[in-house]
Design a protein around this motif. Structure first.
Motif, mmCIF file in Angstrom:
data_model
loop_
_atom_site.group_PDB
_atom_site.id
_atom_site.type_symbol
_atom_site.label_atom_id
_atom_site.label_comp_id
_atom_site.label_asym_id
_atom_site.label_seq_id
_atom_site.Cartn_x
_atom_site.Cartn_y
_atom_site.Cartn_z
ATOM 1 N N PRO A 1 0.863 -1.065 -0.232
ATOM 2 C CA PRO A 1 -0.057 -0.140 0.196
ATOM 3 C C PRO A 1 0.791 1.101 0.034
ATOM 4 C CG PRO A 1 -0.554 -1.452 1.908
ATOM 5 C CD PRO A 1 0.489 -2.103 1.084
ATOM 6 N N GLU B 1 -3.831 -5.719 -3.955
ATOM 7 C CA GLU B 1 -3.680 -6.037 -2.525
ATOM 8 C C GLU B 1 -2.422 -7.269 -2.500
ATOM 9 O OE1 GLU B 1 -7.702 -6.854 -1.031
ATOM 10 O OE2 GLU B 1 -6.622 -8.419 0.307
ATOM 11 N N TRP C 1 -5.622 -0.433 -8.400
ATOM 12 C CA TRP C 1 -5.971 -1.236 -7.055
ATOM 13 C C TRP C 1 -5.160 -2.297 -6.941
ATOM 14 C CZ3 TRP C 1 -7.141 -6.385 -6.575
ATOM 15 C CH2 TRP C 1 -7.715 -6.750 -5.205
#
Lengths: 452, 226
Positions: free
Chosen positions: A396, A441, A439
């Motif tokens: 992140p 993760e 995006w």
């Protein structure tokens, strides 16, 4: 704009205050003058009536006999503007039906009976009278009714004039007040307009400095602030422009020797087979590094073209699916990418789109690993191209910086790209009126979405 | 191939390596680094193609291009930097047939040159096509308008021929790039736009209100006789 105050509130309040001040003082003045005038008029009336009453009383002994008829006739001949009522030898009498003794207030009669000259005001049948009474001796009382109608009219007129005057004055005050408030607040309005222009980037905005009042001083300070801001920003711009020009110049100057290098490397590549093993490996590395250098210089040149705003857009009808397919095929990624597409045709620049999609898919293949899928579709009115991988993902803390120049999330793999690819892709997307979103993760994968 | 290429490039290293590469690909190469010298050499020899850099001493590439076009229809390929797209358009407007951006790989350069050369040679139908007052004769490579010869470059001729073979059909820029310039996928559609402009200037009565080659907005071009 959030929290935008409605302008004009202060102006309205100033105007209202002005009107109130003017109205109140006008009303006080009008009331005062009304009372002074009415007091004087009434006092004059009493004086006149008293004088007339004394004259009237003086002739009573001459004319009065058994009954007061002769006296009343004498009064009438005298032309006095009054009516008479009275009591003579115990019998009341009056000169007309309009007035009679009963209308005389009791306290006046009491005073008259004591021999004094007395007066009071009475309204009889809607007519204002000043009743002045006096005694003629031997039980004879005489009361003279002087009409004060003309005074009432005058006062009424005066009141109307004063009321109208106050009203007109308040209207004028409202108008003048609004004008005054406007001109008083004009510097404020100007300043807020100037501040807005400054905020929009019109740095040469200045306020006119008028007069030596607080607003003048304020305008001067504002101008000093604007000048300082302008100087700072233009210095910043100049520095930035120098930096960009330098980048462009470097890229430009590198191009000529690079062209020679690229040519030399491609000739070398044709002869790798015939080289002895000890020179072959260095030659291979040389060729690969020339390729890397070429990509870097080309990316630098491209980014400096964006900085110089020298890029133009060539709009054509573009079938996004065909474009994505062609992009993948042209780069030899056919077996590695899964394409899933709706029928989307937009008006855009196909060469720029190809660059963006190529960059995103290339990144996914290099860094993502695993399966790379490209999805083309529509999201409301906007078209999108989504490039997803199920690789290791991006931490992140790197995400906000991904589109910065020379930013590499993965330092150990810095050799792979130039560090400019995503920055260029984002610039291209912006040029086409779109943007790239990311995006990611850790452990699940990364998804870049180009929205147009 | 055995085509004779005039290479005009002022950087000695690029000139030498390009010469080497082109020779290995089978071309005959005459190289020079000077604009005036290039013109002089062009006038002496018969060249099949000119490879022309923009930045040149004594006479720049645009001037050389203009001069050559005045005398000859020989294909011209400009060597430009992609950062100067303005140069690309100017070159094309002056009559260049194609361009290669620096830095280029030798195989890329060779492929472009071959594509340009193919235009003037490739298997064309031998039948004369007549549209309106235009007569296109692929055999002799000539175009007549109202009986008078019109002088077209190989690229312009090829473009007109492709449009004329299927009149009324709309050609997208991509398709024209593929048919005329031999670009596989995404070339520069400016090539098409500029070539159409040049072609209109030569065959239309009023190039601003074209009656033959029509623009189909957002798609491409088509040829009609009406």
């Amino acid at each position: 704009m959030p929290g935008r105050v409605s302008s004009g509130g202060l102006r309205r309040r100033l105007t209202i205050a002005f009107v109130l001040a003017v109205g109140l003082s006008a009303a006080a003045l009008a009331t005062g003058s009304y009372f002074v005038v009415s007091h004087n008029l009434l006092a004059d009336s009493v004086d006149t009536a008293e004088r007339q009453a004394r004259q009237n009383l003086a002739i009573v002994p001459t004319y009065i006999q058994e009954d007061p008829t002769a006296l009343l006739e004498a009064y009438q001949r005298g032309g006095g503007d009054f009516q008479t009522a009275g009591v003579h030898r115990g019998r009341p009498f009056s000169s007309t039906f309009q007035v009679n003794l009963r209308q005389v207030p009791a306290d006046v009669r009491a005073l008259v009976k004591e021999g004094e000259l007395a007066y009071a005001r009475r309204t009889v049948a809607d007519t204002d009278y000043l009743v002045v009474g006096g005694s003629a001796g031997r039980g004879t009382e005489l009361y003279y009714f002087f009409s004060e109608e003309d005074i009432r009219h005058e006062l009424e007129q005066l009141r109307n004039i004063l009321l109208a005057g106050v009203g007109i004055l308040m209207l004028v005050a409202a108008f003048v007040g609004a004008l005054l408030a406007r001109s008083t607040l004009l510097p404020v309005a100007r300043a807020s307009e100037a501040a807005r222009l400054l905020a929009e980037g019109l740095l040469e905005t200045r306020l006119p400095v008028e007069g030596r009042d607080e607003f003048g001083v304020w305008a001067q300070s504002f101008n000093e602030m604007a000048a300082a801001l302008e100087a700072k920003i233009s210095a910043l711009h100049a520095a930035q422009a120098r930096e960009r020009r330098f980048t462009a110049d470097v890229a430009h100057e590198l191009r000529t020797p690079l062209t020679a290098l690229v040519g030399e490397a491609s000739l070398l590549a044709d002869h790798l087979e015939s080289m002895p093993p000890e020179t072959r490996r260095p030659a291979e590395l040389l060729i690969a590094d020339v390729g890397r250098l070429r990509r870097l210089v080309e990316d630098l040149m491209e980014i400096s073209r964006f900085d110089a705003a020298r890029e133009s857009v060539q709009l054509e009808k573009v079938d996004l699916e065909a474009l994505a397919r062609a992009t993948v095929r042209a780069r030899g990624w056919d077996g590695q990418v899964r394409l899933e597409a709706e029928d989307v045709v937009i008006s855009s620049d196909p060469r720029r789109l190809e660059g963006i999609v190529g960059n995103l898919v290339g990144n996914a293949l290099d860094h993502g690993g695993g399966e790379v899928s490209v999805r083309v579709g529509r999201d409301g009115s906007a078209a999108f191209v989504e490039v997803a991988d199920d690789g290791p993902g991006i931490a992140p803390e790197h995400l906000p910086h991904l589109f910065e120049r020379f930013y590499k999330a993965d330092a150990s793999r810095s050799g792979a790209g130039t560090g400019l690819g995503l920055a260029i892709a984002q610039e291209n997307a912006r040029l086409l009126g779109g943007r790239i979103e990311v995006w990611s993760e850790v452990g699940r994968g990364t998804r870049f979405t180009l929205r147009l | 191939v055995d085509a004779h290429v005039l290479l005009v490039e002022d950087d000695a290293s690029i000139r030498e390596i390009a010469t080497l590469g082109l020779e290995q690909a089978g071309f005959r190469v005459t190289a020079t680094g000077d604009g005036r010298d290039a013109l002089a050499r062009f006038r002496q020899g018969a060249f099949d193609l000119v490879l022309l850099d923009v930045m040149l001493p004594s006479l720049d590439g645009f001037e050389v291009c203009k001069e050559i076009r005045r005398e000859s229809q020989a294909p011209i390929v400009m060597l430009t930097a992609r950062s100067e797209l303005h140069d690309v358009v100017v070159g094309l407007e002056l009559g260049a047939d194609d361009y290669v951006t620096k830095p280029f790989e030798l195989p890329e350069l060779v492929a472009r040159i071959k594509a340009v050369l193919r235009r003037s040679a490739a298997g064309l139908p031998e039948v004369t096509i007549a549209i309106g007052d235009l007569e296109i004769d692929p055999g002799s490579f000539t175009v007549k308008r109202g009986g008078e010869d019109v002088s077209l470059t190989a690229t312009e001729f090829r473009l007109l021929l492709e449009l004329a073979r299927r009149p009324k059909q709309v050609f997208t820029r991509e398709l024209l790039l593929e048919l005329v310039w031999n670009y596989d996928y995404l070339g520069d559609s400016r090539l098409v736009d500029v070539a159409v402009q040049r072609l209109r200037a030569k065959i239309e009565e009023d190039p601003k209100q074209p009656k033959l080659i029509h623009t189909v907005r957002g798609v491409g071009y088509r040829l009609t006789s009406g």
